[in-house]
Design a protein around this motif. Sequence first.
Motif, PDB file in Angstrom:
ATOM      1  N   ILE C  62      -5.819  -9.494   2.435  1.00 47.71           N
ATOM      2  CA  ILE C  62      -5.971 -10.541   1.424  1.00 47.71           C
ATOM      3  C   ILE C  62      -7.336 -10.373   0.760  1.00 47.71           C
ATOM      4  O   ILE C  62      -8.342 -10.177   1.428  1.00 47.71           O
ATOM      5  N   THR C  63      -7.322 -10.425  -0.550  1.00 43.32           N
ATOM      6  CA  THR C  63      -8.564 -10.390  -1.308  1.00 43.32           C
ATOM      7  C   THR C  63      -9.275 -11.720  -1.101  1.00 43.32           C
ATOM      8  O   THR C  63      -8.610 -12.751  -1.152  1.00 43.32           O
ATOM      9  N   GLY C 112      -8.664 -18.076   1.723  1.00 47.07           N
ATOM     10  CA  GLY C 112      -7.983 -19.364   1.608  1.00 47.07           C
ATOM     11  C   GLY C 112      -6.503 -19.436   1.968  1.00 47.07           C
ATOM     12  O   GLY C 112      -6.136 -20.105   2.925  1.00 47.07           O
ATOM     13  N   SER C 140     -11.608 -18.955  -4.855  1.00 47.24           N
ATOM     14  CA  SER C 140     -11.275 -20.136  -5.638  1.00 47.24           C
ATOM     15  C   SER C 140      -9.846 -20.576  -5.398  1.00 47.24           C
ATOM     16  O   SER C 140      -8.922 -19.809  -5.608  1.00 47.24           O
ATOM     17  N   GLY C 141      -9.637 -21.784  -4.967  1.00 43.04           N
ATOM     18  CA  GLY C 141      -8.313 -22.343  -4.772  1.00 43.04           C
ATOM     19  C   GLY C 141      -8.215 -23.627  -5.534  1.00 43.04           C
ATOM     20  O   GLY C 141      -9.083 -23.908  -6.348  1.00 43.04           O
ATOM     21  N   SER C 143      -4.242 -23.044  -3.703  1.00 48.59           N
ATOM     22  CA  SER C 143      -3.186 -22.047  -3.830  1.00 48.59           C
ATOM     23  C   SER C 143      -3.788 -20.674  -4.131  1.00 48.59           C
ATOM     24  O   SER C 143      -4.898 -20.383  -3.727  1.00 48.59           O
ATOM     25  N   THR C 144      -3.074 -19.848  -4.864  1.00 50.08           N
ATOM     26  CA  THR C 144      -3.547 -18.495  -5.102  1.00 50.08           C
ATOM     27  C   THR C 144      -4.827 -18.483  -5.935  1.00 50.08           C
ATOM     28  O   THR C 144      -5.675 -17.603  -5.771  1.00 50.08           O
ATOM     29  N   GLY C 145      -4.971 -19.470  -6.816  1.00 49.41           N
ATOM     30  CA  GLY C 145      -6.209 -19.639  -7.573  1.00 49.41           C
ATOM     31  C   GLY C 145      -6.728 -18.367  -8.205  1.00 49.41           C
ATOM     32  O   GLY C 145      -5.998 -17.648  -8.863  1.00 49.41           O
ATOM     33  N   GLN C 146      -8.003 -18.086  -7.976  1.00 43.90           N
ATOM     34  CA  GLN C 146      -8.617 -16.868  -8.501  1.00 43.90           C
ATOM     35  C   GLN C 146      -8.941 -15.952  -7.321  1.00 43.90           C
ATOM     36  O   GLN C 146      -9.964 -16.125  -6.671  1.00 43.90           O
ATOM     37  N   PRO C 147      -8.092 -14.977  -7.056  1.00 35.73           N
ATOM     38  CA  PRO C 147      -8.267 -14.185  -5.823  1.00 35.73           C
ATOM     39  C   PRO C 147      -9.584 -13.447  -5.729  1.00 35.73           C
ATOM     40  O   PRO C 147     -10.117 -13.267  -4.637  1.00 35.73           O
ATOM     41  N   THR C 148     -10.133 -13.017  -6.845  1.00 38.13           N
ATOM     42  CA  THR C 148     -11.317 -12.174  -6.742  1.00 38.13           C
ATOM     43  C   THR C 148     -12.617 -12.949  -6.917  1.00 38.13           C
ATOM     44  O   THR C 148     -13.686 -12.367  -6.930  1.00 38.13           O
ATOM     45  N   GLU C 149     -12.510 -14.270  -7.062  1.00 40.03           N
ATOM     46  CA  GLU C 149     -13.725 -15.034  -7.308  1.00 40.03           C
ATOM     47  C   GLU C 149     -14.146 -15.809  -6.063  1.00 40.03           C
ATOM     48  O   GLU C 149     -13.322 -16.324  -5.335  1.00 40.03           O
TER      49      GLU C 149
ATOM     50  N   MET E 109      -1.439 -27.204  -7.040  1.00 46.02           N
ATOM     51  CA  MET E 109      -1.891 -26.314  -8.110  1.00 46.02           C
ATOM     52  C   MET E 109      -0.885 -26.260  -9.252  1.00 46.02           C
ATOM     53  O   MET E 109      -1.261 -26.179 -10.408  1.00 46.02           O
ATOM     54  N   HIS E 145      -6.623 -25.149   1.436  1.00 45.81           N
ATOM     55  CA  HIS E 145      -7.894 -24.617   0.971  1.00 45.81           C
ATOM     56  C   HIS E 145      -8.117 -24.939  -0.501  1.00 45.81           C
ATOM     57  O   HIS E 145      -7.176 -25.144  -1.248  1.00 45.81           O
ATOM     58  N   GLY E 146      -9.377 -24.932  -0.875  1.00 47.01           N
ATOM     59  CA  GLY E 146      -9.724 -25.144  -2.275  1.00 47.01           C
ATOM     60  C   GLY E 146      -9.841 -26.630  -2.606  1.00 47.01           C
ATOM     61  O   GLY E 146      -9.434 -27.503  -1.847  1.00 47.01           O
ATOM     62  N   GLY E 239       0.905 -20.299  -8.880  1.00 50.34           N
ATOM     63  CA  GLY E 239      -0.151 -20.909  -8.070  1.00 50.34           C
ATOM     64  C   GLY E 239      -1.508 -20.290  -8.334  1.00 50.34           C
ATOM     65  O   GLY E 239      -2.527 -20.748  -7.843  1.00 50.34           O
ATOM     66  N   THR E 241      -4.652 -19.395 -10.855  1.00 49.22           N
ATOM     67  CA  THR E 241      -5.288 -20.142 -11.931  1.00 49.22           C
ATOM     68  C   THR E 241      -4.600 -19.805 -13.251  1.00 49.22           C
ATOM     69  O   THR E 241      -4.316 -18.641 -13.520  1.00 49.22           O
ATOM     70  N   VAL E 250      -6.990 -15.378 -14.116  1.00 51.86           N
ATOM     71  CA  VAL E 250      -7.684 -15.556 -12.848  1.00 51.86           C
ATOM     72  C   VAL E 250      -9.131 -15.099 -12.896  1.00 51.86           C
ATOM     73  O   VAL E 250      -9.778 -15.015 -11.868  1.00 51.86           O
TER      74      VAL E 250
END
Lengths: 284, 277, 411, 186, 387, 80, 180
Positions: C62-63, C112, C140-141, C143-149, E109, E145-146, E239, E241, E250
């Motif tokens: 996972i990133t 996350g 960043s979440g 959920s999947t949000g921003q994986p690389t941030e 989300m 999370h988040g 899910g 961003t 993202v």
Amino acid sequence: MSEPRHRLMDFVREEIMPHRFCSGCGCGTVLNAFTNAVEGIGLDSAKMVCVSGIGCSSWIPSPYFKSDTLHTTHGRPIAFATGVKVMRPDLTVVVIAGDGDVAGIGGNHLIHAARRNIDLSVFMVNNMIYGMTGGQVAPTTPAGVKTTTTPHRNVEPAFKVADLVVAAGASYVARWTTYHVFPLLESMQNAMSRKGFSFIEIMSQCPENYGRRIGLRTGIDFLRQFKEKAIRVDKARGMTEEELEDRIVIGKLCDVERPEYVTELQKVTAEQVDLLRAEKEKVD
Amino acid sequence: MFRKAKHIREKYLEENMWPSIFCQACGIGTVLNCALRAIDKVKLDIDQTVFVSGIGCSSRLPGYIDADGLHTTHGRAITFATGIKLAKPELNVIVFTGDGDLAGIGGNHFIHAARRNIDMTVICVNNYNYGMTGAQLSPTTPLGGIATTSPYGNIESPFDLSALAIGAGAPYVAKWTTIYPHETMTAIKDGIEKKGFAFIEILAPCPEGYGRRNKLNQGKDNLLWFKKNSIGKSRYEKLSEEEKRACDKIVIGKLNDIDKPEFTAEWSKLVDKHFVE
Amino acid sequence: MKKRDVSTATDSKYRPARPFNREEFDRIRRILGGKVLFVQGDSAVSYGALLAGCRFFAGYPITPATETGEVLSQLLPRVGGVCIQMEDEIASVGAIIGASRAGTKAMTATSGPGFSLMQENIGYAAMTETPCVIVDVQRSGPSTGQPTEGAQGDIMQAKWGSHGDYELIALSPSTVQECLDLTIDAFNLSEKYSIPVILLTDGIIGHMREKVVLPEFDDVEIVWRKEPTRPKDEFQPFTDDGSQIPEVAIFGEGYHTYITGLTHSESGYPATDSQPDHHRLVKRLCDKIRNNRDKIIRVQRDYSDGGAGATGIVSYGVTSRSVNSAVKTLRQEGLKVDHLRIITNWPFPEKEVDELAGRVDRIIVPELNLGQVYHCVKEAAAGKAEIVPLWKTGGEMHVPRGIVELVKGRG
Amino acid sequence: MKTEMRFVAFGGQGIVLAGVILGEAAIADSNNAVQTQSYGPESRGGAAKSEVIISNDDIDYPMVVEADCLVALSQPGYDKYAAEVKPGGTLIVDQDLVDAGTPPEGRAFYSLPFAKTADRLGNRIVTNIVVLGSVCSITGVVSENNLAAAVESNVPEKFRELNQTAFSEGFKLGAEAVKLKAAGEK
Amino acid sequence: MALDENKRQYISQRGGKTYFMLGDEACAYGAIYAGCDFFAGYPITPASEVAELIAEELPKAGGICIQMEDELASMAAIIGAAWTGARSMTATSGPGFSLMQENIGYGIMTETPCVIVNVQRSGPSTGQATKPAQGDVLQARWGTHGDHNIIALAPNSAQECFDLVQECFELADTYRTPVILLMDGEVGHIRESVVMPELSAVKHTSRKIAERTEDVFGGQELIPGMIHYGEGMNVHVTGSTHLASGMRDVTTPHVHDELIKRIYSKIDSNRENIVRVETDLNPDGKARVGVISYGASARPARGAVKLARAKGKNVDFLRLITIWPFAKKQVAEFSKELDIILVPEMNLGQMSREIERFVDSDVVTVPRIGGVPHSVDEIYRVIMGVV
Amino acid sequence: MYASLLERHRRGCKLIEITENLCKGCEICIEFCPLKVFEKSDKLNRKGYYLPVVTDEDQCVGCRLCELLCPEFAIIITNE
Amino acid sequence: MIIRFAGFGGQGIVVSSYIVGKSAVLDGKKAIQNQAYGSESRGGECRGDVIIADEEIYELEPTYYDVLIAMTQPAYEAFVPLLKPGGTLILDKDLVVTDKKLEPKRIKKYAISATDIAFKTFGRKIVANMIILGYMNTLLGAVSEGALEKAISESVPRGTEKMNLEAMREGIKLAGEGVK
């Protein structure tokens, strides 16, 4: 001069093309075959829902294929799709995701959906690696291969996912490669037209994160290999385990008619609604 | 020498815990009985054996055995067992689990461990329902079976757990029912002796849960049903293709026994090659 | 049929379990190559784990946490350990708990979404008092949000993510060097208190490369769990000898311990109908941390000489770097600033925050989330100072200038 | 003394490794260094950024605030970051991949054929090493010896020679450009 | 959402009577009253009865119930169903709730309306499966999370299980978010009388529908409308961003910042519209001691307050019906004249921490764990000890 | 199906178009065209990929294999 | 009134308490019913509590009881000390041996052979709980007889209503004899 427009651009979210797959990646070919299949059987993309998980091939429907799209958490697209299908049986629900997603973290949902025989079409793009996170070993990575998390060599045997799905009880299972695009396209059409759980394992290439570890640096190298190693299922039936080692068995692995889950579920509901109504009429 | 003379119960059971929580005529006790005798027969060093389980009636078994035991979260027994085996490969790892635990919530761990071929013995008591939570539908409930969450009859096709294990790559797979205790015992014994992932599925009655709702009220009704509806593998194989197709019985027996590279052995080789002094 | 032959494994160099000594430590240092390295935070975590004696890693890609597993998959076979990629994060925690019970220091790393999946089994580790380390490289979440941030959005989840009442320890490094040092600390605390310890790094530190100096054997303490002191037939796995921390028997050594996530008595056997047993157990799980808070909690104080008009800043993790920079600027401009850097996020350093609140008029809490530690600071400060949150989400760090402006009242 | 370097490119062009090598060289020069990167989810072709801060003091804030030097190998990267270079700073771009238009005033500007040079040497993959060579000769932010050593320790054994050539070719490319510029300014 | 014909038929046949039923069962009936079309679950004590009753009754009301392979899948399935326009629900307990955390985050989300029932039991881990607790209160808030916000309600009787589950559906649709019904094993497993009203008394609001796909995840609205699947609008739900159109982005910081702050503030800024408390102030207003409680604990707490007043002691009482978002204004107001606030709860003081943040009075937890709820006498003695 | 497509397209005339900004230079079309209609050019597009070029359009029978194999939707075959 | 039924799983303990609670609700009173059982489905310890009141009920799991119906020896031993002084104890005399030392003061004790009668009269041991119900209600008047009948017929498996009601009436009869 305006650039020529591809006939299938109607089926993709054109505003975000070109897509972000690496050069020579098989995901593009699968997207290409998929749009062809949808066009070929005249499916109305407005009546389709495409569901995907996390990973490169999950990007085929999300965002590129233009229909209602549900881009879910890692490994769970089949579970999400089950919710969609059960409530809207009139929609064609297609899951397109990768080997790590469908058979790795999401293996349980795969075998259970196959067992239930719920009317979903699952197209699993098997590139034998976790591509998006940078080339970790996948449950489909052949033994002996070096990946970022098996830098010395992989000691686990690979899943033959299509065979597993047959064992789990699916009604339609096939395996093709990105080289065999015409039969793949036809198989996709079959899968989407029939009732019940259908599964197609598409052997695909990841030159960037898998290929360069096994000496296949480009898409072309992979396609050549797919062409060489593929063997039709009817031919393979007469061969021994050893002879089949290192070959890719392609073709339709199973095709049987079984009662479909949502249909049965709706029957139960209809029966119970009627029974309750009858109860009321009796009272009246 | 002295220990040998004891009854199997005194030898292996945790005396403070027995009698068990199992209902009258429940098949799980029979499975434990067979398993302990198999263990005795192969003279397994009980100090070097860990029993692992998940959640459910059959997962309570490790608590009754006077040995190291790990009673884990629902569906995850095999993952904990994997950690134990890899961290201390000289231990014998035996997993007790039920159909819901193993193939319902834990289905993914099951198929992946079978694929990986980690040396452990997985004994699954398949009683066709979630007994402990009150007889809900399980992934092995037969079509039409009544459970508390399928009050109108099950419409989902059940898993054939053994077929699934073979499909996932398990090298040793056997299926028996508690009405054949000798065969069950032998299968468990073979499983323990197998170097690799051994899966033994044992069909067992749940008179209080599944039985009561499906006209198999007494344990013995259940057992007779198993007897009537199963057919030995060797007999099955003698049937003609047509007869096979018409046969709706459960095929029991040793269903798979092949040799393939085992994970810890492979890892051992790998370490020897790359170890830095 | 091939019969089992366990001797192959024991003859092998494949021997992940304890013990650990100077030679082993120096061998690891040699394998890592050099004394001064330029590496990523994720790698530094892996190095720290190896130095602390970790010989088992189970994970799932996972990133941005993948690198930890990648590095360990390289290195563990070289030291005779095991690295396995499981089918998901749930399985990863299961495997490390099993390995730990079999006598190996074990770790997993995730971000996350994986951390959310792990919650059930983290609760199991807390309940069964199994030492293990879980690295959460926050992104960043939800959920999947921003994986690389990077982000700091899982702070509260780290404490409250699993159901029921329990305590655990969580540490936040703010440099790559600390990624290494705190991983060793995490293992030590985990072994000492028989508890899962969470290392809360983030995508920024995890992926950032910096100078790392490998410690000498004499510079560090390596802790091993408290082993049984009583004879095998008298041993009970959850007896409280007064320290509230049980002795840990290892599988396969003849103690016949039974470990369950159900409420259990001292013998380890289920006691699910007993209110007193449950109360005693859960109270002890919490008290063994609460009563030792002073030994566990670490903070770093960078205080001015005090007096009226001072502003306090509470920070942790990567955000501390922005604050350090801002504090330098502010002091150059003659402003009084007290900076409290939290290293131990859980248990929360309430006393230390309370002390700061007594020194200053207001406390600024910059975080890469929508105010999580802010809540804890507010609770701990108990009205002694005004608490000002400084939110930031979206994957970028706080810019020092923003903090400077806020302190000067123009933000 | 603190120098902030920013590399921008498409994923796959090797700028992350370039940043790592630069940082390692700085450490060998007895400075402190922090290297960070950001990239999209795709392995190839997405936007990628790699930043290195080199300082003889502690580095608190690890991100680039105002770049002393921008190296751009992609058009979107250039468009986004060209304006953020410090006055007096340096811009270095690939002449085939970036159309710089009118470069911002008050900054030294170099447009060099990195990709083409790598192709000429036989492998596109060494573009980043060519770039490093040029960066070294243009900015002098790290010593040539330590940088060359860092290059060597970060590439596979069998490509060592190719990379050494790429580095020296790049170094030359940069040195000549600096000379040319100096001549032009005179 | 208007009730369909099948549900109207069901309610008209079952409604207008008083029943004696389990809290779990009341919750299931309440869901049918709320127009729940889809239920997905997995067996777990003490929440199995919700699934069992729904499996029995929901088909009669034309709805669909399925048992998934685990709790992760159950949570996923109800989100999938919600995007087809269904009102959907799942029910679980602690261990299952822990497993659901990732997909609850997904629901938040993607702003998917759905209802999660958590019948809390004694934890951590498997703990005491059949015993009640309130140990998941902070997990409900912080479990995934988040950064996020959540709505959670806690019923204190079987009747409230029936009523509040309907309110959960309403809130879920109004604020387009997953809503948690935080029951506990105690209210789930007591049988009490429950009044199921006539069809005419059942009111539902409709889900807001957006006009353009571009606005499904934002646009000008704090709470945007949805577009359901199968309308030919090519809705993209992710899910990751995303922009207002649902398209993934993202890497742009402000896109994430704006999205998360909007999702956060749609609940935060509507706090006063969401929060419900029940207060029972001392008749002559002279109280210096207050009791705050919720869920099953609020029953003996209320009993103890009455008992204390009967002995001439002045005590105020407040019951949190809405657990999240926290009733900070109401609690601050309540605490103004109080020196001390007692908080009986079935955990080691989770809600007490939250209360502490917003009041100047001393907050004293009256914890109770181990599966037996407080007795009236126990709380009464604590009250008498401080008055 | 493969055969019928081939037959159908063999009859019409065709036009091969390559969309430059979509191409990622994977060269699958060049390699797998049964009649070797494509060749690699020395023209870089903005992403740094060398584009394929049609050398002999008359050779093309319109089997559409390249169109279908192309991962990028960058090849368009028109039949009239 | 607080009533505890206690025995083994399979004796109809929980359903008895349910029926009493339901009857009370049919009478328009407030009632709470609660149960506890071990992990096993049959044969384990099991109990069902009912609280009946005219007003709001605050106590969810009371410590002391007005009435205890003990159907097994362990149930008797565990719970009889929790009877309020002056409370009522009803037990199956073939299954329980009483011990004066355990019992609180001034309790009223009633022992009948419910299981035995159930088996001999109706051929089914399972209806012992109905005999107890009829017996208990006649003694205590906890709920109205009409409500009890209605609750029983709605709560027992279809087709067994008649037998269960007859068993309940048998209990009433027994009580009548006993009181006389």
